[in-house]
Scaffold this motif. Structure first.
Motif, PDB file in Angstrom:
ATOM      1  N   ILE A  66       1.039   0.861   0.504  1.00 23.95           N
ATOM      2  CA  ILE A  66       1.776   1.680  -0.200  1.00 23.95           C
ATOM      3  C   ILE A  66       1.684   1.512  -1.632  1.00 23.95           C
ATOM      4  CG2 ILE A  66       4.103   2.664  -0.511  1.00 23.95           C
ATOM      5  CD1 ILE A  66       2.615   4.094   1.779  1.00 23.95           C
ATOM      6  N   ALA A 117       7.592   1.632   7.784  1.00 24.74           N
ATOM      7  CA  ALA A 117       8.476   2.312   7.098  1.00 24.74           C
ATOM      8  C   ALA A 117       9.669   2.805   7.595  1.00 24.74           C
ATOM      9  CB  ALA A 117       7.546   3.774   6.841  1.00 24.74           C
ATOM     10  N   TYR A 124      12.983  -0.506   3.427  1.00 25.12           N
ATOM     11  CA  TYR A 124      11.397  -0.204   2.954  1.00 25.12           C
ATOM     12  C   TYR A 124      11.147   0.348   1.504  1.00 25.12           C
ATOM     13  CZ  TYR A 124       6.646   1.543   3.745  1.00 25.12           C
ATOM     14  OH  TYR A 124       5.117   1.533   3.702  1.00 25.12           O
ATOM     15  N   TRP A 125      12.291   0.981   1.057  1.00 22.30           N
ATOM     16  CA  TRP A 125      12.222   1.443  -0.150  1.00 22.30           C
ATOM     17  C   TRP A 125      12.322   0.545  -1.264  1.00 22.30           C
ATOM     18  CZ3 TRP A 125      11.656   6.504  -2.393  1.00 22.30           C
ATOM     19  CH2 TRP A 125      12.200   6.642  -3.624  1.00 22.30           C
ATOM     20  N   THR A 178       8.949  -1.977  -1.385  1.00 20.01           N
ATOM     21  CA  THR A 178       7.973  -0.992  -2.056  1.00 20.01           C
ATOM     22  C   THR A 178       8.454  -0.700  -3.491  1.00 20.01           C
ATOM     23  OG1 THR A 178       8.495   1.064  -1.174  1.00 20.01           O
ATOM     24  CG2 THR A 178       7.146  -0.204   0.187  1.00 20.01           C
ATOM     25  N   CYS A 225       7.077   3.980  -2.082  1.00 23.88           N
ATOM     26  CA  CYS A 225       6.977   4.699  -0.846  1.00 23.88           C
ATOM     27  C   CYS A 225       7.200   6.501  -0.743  1.00 23.88           C
ATOM     28  CB  CYS A 225       7.566   4.357   0.297  1.00 23.88           C
ATOM     29  SG  CYS A 225       9.273   4.168   0.095  1.00 23.88           S
ATOM     30  N   GLU A 264       6.061   9.118   1.181  1.00 23.83           N
ATOM     31  CA  GLU A 264       5.095   8.709   2.615  1.00 23.83           C
ATOM     32  C   GLU A 264       5.747   9.654   3.536  1.00 23.83           C
ATOM     33  OE1 GLU A 264       5.344   4.800   3.727  1.00 23.83           O
ATOM     34  OE2 GLU A 264       3.870   5.030   5.249  1.00 23.83           O
ATOM     35  N   TYR A 274       6.082   9.605   7.877  1.00 29.67           N
ATOM     36  CA  TYR A 274       5.513   8.888   8.890  1.00 29.67           C
ATOM     37  C   TYR A 274       6.381   9.097  10.255  1.00 29.67           C
ATOM     38  CZ  TYR A 274      10.322   6.889   7.659  1.00 29.67           C
ATOM     39  OH  TYR A 274      11.567   6.994   7.372  1.00 29.67           O
ATOM     40  N   TRP A 307       9.938   9.602   3.178  1.00 33.42           N
ATOM     41  CA  TRP A 307      10.827   8.975   2.424  1.00 33.42           C
ATOM     42  C   TRP A 307      10.928   9.628   0.977  1.00 33.42           C
ATOM     43  CZ3 TRP A 307      13.927   4.988   2.381  1.00 33.42           C
ATOM     44  CH2 TRP A 307      13.893   3.953   3.488  1.00 33.42           C
TER      45      TRP A 307
END
Lengths: 278, 305, 427
Positions: free
Chosen positions: C234, C253, C258-259, C262, C266, C269, C271, C378
């Motif tokens: 990502i 994700a 995750y935010w 990355t 992201c 994204e 998913y 996201w």
């Protein structure tokens, strides 16, 4: 084609930093350091760890610590067994795996990256080149120039060159060879450390990266000739191009095999490498 | 005398100890063969081969692939084929690499396992990639874990006897001569390259067999059989026991493998550290190399004497 | 009313009083493993506080597979034989799980497991007597992922995204082979075209060659990743300004962190949340679970595996109690298998992710109302469920193509010049 050229130059620049240090240590002290990739990964992790507190300044303590770690490795692990080639390999390999396990326990099997100070994309004839990769090019060139200056203009640099040519004669003229070896190791660790941060800035590092990096470092220095810093700089770009070309045209998983086969082929056909030195 | 007592203890163990120790001891027996076969080339012929796991892995994957295929051969037949395949690779690798000396031999052989692992990953449809290949329950050495234990024990004894006989034969004496002084050996008419190559092939053969037995003992093969940690464990066991002695690597192998899988693992669990038990192994290896590179057991024996 | 369970406990307690050991096995170096342990410990704590299972306190024993078949099998053996665990929860990685299946068959211990390859449950139907102790509780059968992913792509199309050419980046592992077997014909049938299908190994961190290829040839990048971290993918996707959307099965994700991991790259994204695992209060049980998890660990569940493991403990408890009530030995695995099988389409078990029901070969029943994979996206630091509609917590945000920024070519030229001088200096 252009993609391969651009991306090859960028990855080649990182390999330059990794392999010149690796080659230097072998050329000067005849040490085959299997823990070289560890410096790379360790420095990146420290910089990432300190980033929330120091911002981009975290690079400085990270590189300094890595240099210090290089000195510790030389002084306490490598120096005592330096006369037994295979023992040097074993002890540095054991150290590399030890550090990998420790990093795994502390940071888990998570890929971490170092935030890049620049963002944005440049299009070169339609090929997108992120600014953070261009940054690498700049830093790598600057560091290489510094290394060149250190080696050719400073007293210590001259000692290092002298020792690499003839350790016994150097000892006779009063050079403290042990000290030269330590300094070489520190410089080599710092170069690998800088490369590690640059790498983590565009990709990411995880504890297993160290062995991967080691494989490429080996391929490069053996192609360039063990102990020849200039040979390894040229070989860095060759391997960089091969790596990117294989990734683009075939499959990245073949890139590593290609690097490994290069090592074996060169060793068997021409053990002194392309730019062999004694 | 000692041998008889040790054998008696090993024969009784399954009846008195917890099942998991029995299982681990079975693995240890096979590991002993890994170490002794490495000692044959490193300790007796003096060639530091850092790629011994290549032979182990080739032996294991050969029998695993043959058994998961549609060929109805018995297990021991495919294990033997595995051993022979490993020998063939040993011959090829040896013919190319034994010309190299010191650094270069160590370096090239250290790289070979990495190539093998990469190939397992690239052709993951065939080799199962990093997840390995599981064998069915019916491919186990025996239905019963205790029977498996005795089979592994018998296998280890057979290999040790065979290797001891080899070492005491004229071949073994020539190998020792090469290790002590290569040029002198050449001068008295020993074909150095040829004997080194024979030693390499024999070492590969036993490693391949042991790899195959391991595959059927634990009914799964994976890249760990090729990997650097296994190689380092083998080296540590041989170095601790003392290279170039038959009893040394055997004692070393028992000590290290049981320490790693039983003692270290339990320490880690007890302290509820979230680390791999291999950490202890690497620390031990570093300490041993620094403090007594000639081996712990020879040193102890000298102290006692 | 409250006396009844107490009486029941008294009736059985003398035989089985004490401790029930539950084993947790997984890759403890990863988030998937730690989430498993956290969730099982949370459930065990809750159950113990209310008196345990038939009066027995739950004790949790942890084992690490290191994502390696050898370690995994010997650790599974340790849990089953040495520790005497009544049930083992967890798994991860189909290849590794397949090796553990044999140890399970040999030691006859109940396994409420993970790993999505159809081969695991095929074993249950092929050799029921040996392999019946396995129930796939944590995740769906990989043969249902393609259904979810094709739903996702069709949904994106219906929202006006122009998608035809698909670039796939997937784990070099057993489970993605099984996904692809079904996904490939399904894609063709729905009018998509696979223009790239690349496999990545563990530890891979350079995705630039894939991304460049995909940018040139495809309209959408479909990652099918569980073992390989999606974070560097990502990051490079955003850094390189690839411009085409990413929509697929990226396990990383699902992590609420995750935010941050990355740097917010992201954004956009899409998913699918594996096995319905998304930190979004879709029902009361989920709401309670998320709150309790956050209270105990200070953050929301870090991986998909937490949801299934939490369900698994309660599922086990329910089955044991049902067996005990019927007067059978509740700790005989053969008996328990029969009771777990009672949770079928018409009598499901209510878990945090929805209704848990087993098929004949011990797979989760897939479908609306049961467990299926939600399509999420996201958006500005939040995970939003965008499909299916009855679950949606927000609308799909359609990523717009980035504009090219020329003029920077000057910088490149400068860099090239610098390089040229440097090379000249050296020679």
């Amino acid at each position: 084609m252009l993609e391969i050229l651009i991306y090859g130059i960028i990855i080649g620049s990182i390999w330059t930093l990794v392999s010149s240090g690796f080659s230097l240590v072998f050329g000067v002290a005849r040490i085959l350091n299997f823990a070289h990739g560890t410096f790379f990964v360790l420095c990146a992790y420290i910089a990432i760890l300190l980033f929330p507190y120091l911002g981009y300044l975290s690079v400085i303590p990270a590189v300094i610590f890595t240099g210090l770690f290089g000195w510790i490795v030389y002084r306490f692990l490598v120096s005592p067994v330096r006369d037994y080639e295979v023992m040097v390999i074993l002890i540095t390999l054991a150290l590399a795996l030890l550090v990998e396990e420790i990093l795994l326990a502390v940071f888990k099997d998570v890929s971490k990256s170092f935030p890049s100070p620049v963002s944005g994309v440049v299009f070169v004839a339609g090929v997108p080149v992120p600014m953070n990769r261009l940054l690498i090019l700049g830093v790598a060139i600057a560091v290489t120039i510094c290394l060149e200056y250190f080696m050719s203009r400073t007293k210590m640099g001259k000692f290092i060159t002298a020792t690499s040519q003839d350790p016994e004669a150097s000892m006779l003229v009063g050079i403290d060879v042990e000290r030269v070896y330590s300094v070489t190791m520190v410089v080599s660790a710092m170069l690998a450390g800088i490369a590690g941060i640059l790498y983590a800035q565009i990709y990411s590092v995880n504890p297993a990266t160290s062995l991967r990096v080691l494989i490429y470092a080996f391929a490069i220095v053996i192609l360039g000739g063990l102990g020849s810093v200039r040979g390894s700089i040229v070989a860095s770009y060759i391997i960089g191009f091969i790596q990117v070309a294989i990734s683009m045209l075939f499959d990245p998983r073949w890139a590593e095999i290609a690097a490994l086969l290069t090592i074996i082929a060169v060793l068997i056909v021409r053990p002194k490498g392309l730019f062999g030195v004694e | 005398m000692w041998w008889i007592i040790a054998l008696a203890v090993l024969a009784i163990i399954p009846f008195v100890s917890p099942p998991s120790l029995v299982y681990l001891l079975g693995l240890t027996f096979i590991f002993v063969v890994f170490v002794v076969s490495w000692d044959l080339i490193a300790g007796y012929a003096g060639q530091i081969n850092l790629g011994h796991t290549v032979f182990i892995g080739i032996g294991a994957y050969t029998t695993a692939l043959l058994q998961t295929g549609k060929i109805g051969l018995p297990i021991w037949a495919t294990i033997l084929i595995g051993g022979l395949t490993a020998t063939a690779f040993g011959f090829l690798i040896g013919a190319i690499c034994l010309r190299l000396r010191g650094y270069y031999l160590a370096l090239v052989t250290a790289i070979l396992p990495l190539i093998c692992i990469q190939i397992l990953n690239v052709y993951s449809e065939i080799f199962g990639g990093y997840e390995g290949i599981p064998l069915g329950l019916d491919k186990a050495l025996a239905k019963d874990p205790i029977a498996e234990y005795y089979i592994a024990l018998a296998f280890m004894l057979a290999c040790i006897v065979a290797i001891t006989l080899l070492i005491r034969s004229p071949l073994g004496i020539k190998l020792k001569a090469i290790r002590e002084d290569e040029e002198l050996a050449e001068a008295i008419g020993i074909d150095v390259v040829r004997y080194k190559l024979i030693a390499f092939c024999l070492s590969a053969f036993f490693a391949g067999l042991a790899g195959g037995v391991m595959a059927h003992y634990r009914i799964t093969v994976g890249p760990d059989l090729f990997d650097v940690p296994l190689m380092l464990t083998i080296i540590l066991a041989a170095v601790i026991g003392g290279l170039g002695t038959i009893y040394g690597p055997i004692i070393g192998a028992f000590t290290i493998y049981l320490a790693k899988t039983y003692v270290f693992a339990r320490i880690v669990q007890m302290l509820s550290l979230n680390v791999s038990d291999e950490i202890f192994l690497y620390i031990l290896l570093i300490v041993v190399i620094l403090k007594c590179p000639e081996g712990i057991f020879p040193k102890l024996r000298r102290l006692i004497a | 009313m409250r006396l009844l369970p107490v009486l029941l406990i008294l009736a059985i307690a003398p035989v089985n009083a004490g401790v029930i050991k539950i084993g947790v096995i997984g890759p403890m170096e990863t988030k998937y493993g730690t989430a498993m342990v956290n969730a099982v410990k949370l459930a065990a704590e809750e159950i113990n506080r209310k008196g345990g299972i038939l009066g027995n306190k739950i004790e949790v024993v942890v084992a690490d597979t290191k994502l390696d078949a050898n370690t995994a099998t010997s650790e599974f053996r340790r849990l089953a034989v040495d520790e005497g665990c009544k049930v083992i929860i967890g798994g991860f990685s189909s290849g590794v799980a397949l090796a553990m299946m044999n140890v399970m068959a040999e030691t006859k211990v109940l396994w409420l497991g993970d790993a999505s390859s159809p081969r695991l449950t095929d074993l249950v139907s092929k050799d029921y007597d040996h392999y019946k102790y396995y129930f796939r509780v944590l995740t769906m059968n990989a043969s249902t992922f393609p259904l979810d992913m094709i739903d996702m792509l069709d949904f994106l199309r219906s929202e006006g995204m122009k998608i035809k050419r698909v670039a796939i980046i997937r784990d070099n592992a057993l489970w993605t082979e099984d996904v692809m077997k079904k996904f490939r014909p399904l894609l063709e049938k729905h009018g998509y075209e696979i223009v790239m299908d690349e496999k990545v190994g563990r530890g891979q961190s350079d995705f630039s060659s894939f991304l460049l290829k995909a940018k040139e040839r495809a309209d959408v990048i479909v990652p099918i990743l569980a073992h390989v971290s999606g974070v560097p993918l990502i990051k490079q996707w955003a850094d390189m300004g690839i411009g085409i959307p990413i929509a697929g099965h990226d396990l990383a994700a699902i992590d609420p962190d995750y935010w941050n991991a990355t740097d917010g790259k992201c954004l956009g994204e899409i998913y699918i949340a594996d096995g319905g695992a998304v930190p979004s209060p879709i029902n009361d049980k989920m709401k309670h679970f998320l709150e309790a998890y956050k209270a105990k660990y200070g953050h929301l569940p870090e991986a998909f595996s937490a949801y299934g493991c939490y369900d698994a403990v309660y599922l086990y408890k329910k089955a044991v109690e049902m067996a005990a009530k019927a007067g059978k030995d509740p700790f005989d695995p053969d008996v328990l298998v029969k009771y777990l099988e009672k949770f079928n389409r018409s009598h499901p078990f209510e878990g945090v992710r929805g209704k848990i029901a087993f098929t004949k070969n011990h797979d989760l029943v897939w479908g609306d109302g049961f467990i299926r994979n939600w399509v999420c996206q996201w958006q500005d630091g939040r995970q939003v469920v965008v499909y299916p509609k009855y679950m949606a917590t927000g609308k799909l945000m359609i990523p717009h193509q980035k504009k090219k920024t020329p003029g920077f070519e000057l910088v490149t030229a400068l860099a090239g010049l610098l390089l040229a001088t440097a090379v000249r200096r050296k020679s």
